[in-house]
Design a protein around this motif. Structure first.
Motif, short mmCIF file in Angstrom:
data_model
loop_
_atom_site.label_atom_id
_atom_site.label_comp_id
_atom_site.label_asym_id
_atom_site.label_seq_id
_atom_site.Cartn_x
_atom_site.Cartn_y
_atom_site.Cartn_z
N VAL A 9 1.41 2.35 2.37
CA VAL A 9 0.76 3.68 2.57
C VAL A 9 0.54 5.32 2.33
CG1 VAL A 9 -1.04 4.68 3.83
CG2 VAL A 9 -1.64 3.03 4.32
N ASN A 10 0.13 5.70 0.58
CA ASN A 10 1.39 6.49 0.38
C ASN A 10 -0.02 8.12 0.30
OD1 ASN A 10 3.59 5.58 -1.20
ND2 ASN A 10 2.57 4.70 -2.83
N ASN A 11 -1.51 7.61 0.27
CA ASN A 11 -2.08 9.02 0.74
C ASN A 11 -3.72 8.17 1.17
OD1 ASN A 11 -3.16 11.34 -0.14
ND2 ASN A 11 -4.82 10.65 -1.46
N THR A 13 -7.00 9.41 1.84
CA THR A 13 -8.55 10.24 2.04
C THR A 13 -9.54 10.60 2.66
OG1 THR A 13 -7.58 10.79 -0.38
CG2 THR A 13 -9.65 11.59 -0.10
N ARG A 21 -10.84 6.88 1.53
CA ARG A 21 -9.99 6.28 0.44
C ARG A 21 -8.38 5.98 1.08
NH1 ARG A 21 -9.87 6.65 -6.01
NH2 ARG A 21 -7.64 6.34 -6.23
N ILE A 22 -7.78 4.45 0.94
CA ILE A 22 -6.55 4.29 1.11
C ILE A 22 -6.13 4.11 -0.84
CG2 ILE A 22 -4.58 2.86 2.55
CD1 ILE A 22 -8.19 2.84 3.89
N ASP A 23 -4.10 4.61 -0.56
CA ASP A 23 -4.12 4.39 -1.93
C ASP A 23 -2.45 3.70 -1.50
OD1 ASP A 23 -5.50 5.29 -3.60
OD2 ASP A 23 -5.22 7.37 -3.24
N MET A 24 -2.27 2.63 -1.89
CA MET A 24 -1.19 2.16 -1.09
C MET A 24 -0.11 1.30 -2.61
SD MET A 24 -2.72 -0.40 1.33
CE MET A 24 -1.95 -1.15 2.77
N ALA A 25 0.92 1.34 -2.17
CA ALA A 25 2.16 1.19 -3.63
C ALA A 25 3.35 0.45 -3.06
CB ALA A 25 2.86 2.44 -4.34
N GLN A 47 -0.70 -1.37 -7.83
CA GLN A 47 -0.78 -0.40 -6.83
C GLN A 47 -2.57 -1.18 -6.29
OE1 GLN A 47 -0.42 2.96 -5.96
NE2 GLN A 47 1.30 2.71 -7.90
N VAL A 48 -2.83 -0.61 -4.84
CA VAL A 48 -4.12 -0.92 -3.71
C VAL A 48 -4.95 -0.02 -3.77
CG1 VAL A 48 -4.76 -2.33 -1.85
CG2 VAL A 48 -2.60 -2.95 -3.24
N THR A 49 -6.22 0.24 -3.45
CA THR A 49 -6.39 1.66 -3.33
C THR A 49 -7.95 0.54 -2.90
OG1 THR A 49 -6.40 2.38 -5.40
CG2 THR A 49 -8.46 2.89 -4.11
#
Length: 75
Positions: A9-11, A13, A21-25, A47-49
């Motif tokens: 998990v990178n971010n 919101t 909103r969950i942003d993953m790499a 990327q996974v959002t």
């Protein structure tokens, strides 16, 4: 056949209405013996959002958390 990847998990919101909103790499590590390096070299990258309106679900995704992601054919 299934493919298991590992993402970080990178971010996260969060919105006033409780949505998130969950942003993953993909995970990565310069040590070739580490689990993260092995996953990076063997599985898909990108990327996974994710989005959710379920607050309890969103709370599971902490910044920096790592998750296995399984890709299994649905049919």
């Amino acid at each position: 056949m299934s493919v298991r990847a590992k993402f970080k998990v990178n971010n996260v919101t969060t919105y006033p209405d409780g949505a998130a909103r969950i942003d993953m790499a993909p995970v990565y590590d310069s040590n070739p013996e580490s689990e993260n390096a092995k996953f990076f070299n063997a599985t898909p990258w990108g990327q996974v959002t994710l989005g959710t309106v379920n607050k309890a679900a969103a709370e599971q995704f902490k910044l920096g958390g790592e998750f296995y992601v399984d890709f299994t054919p649905a049919a």
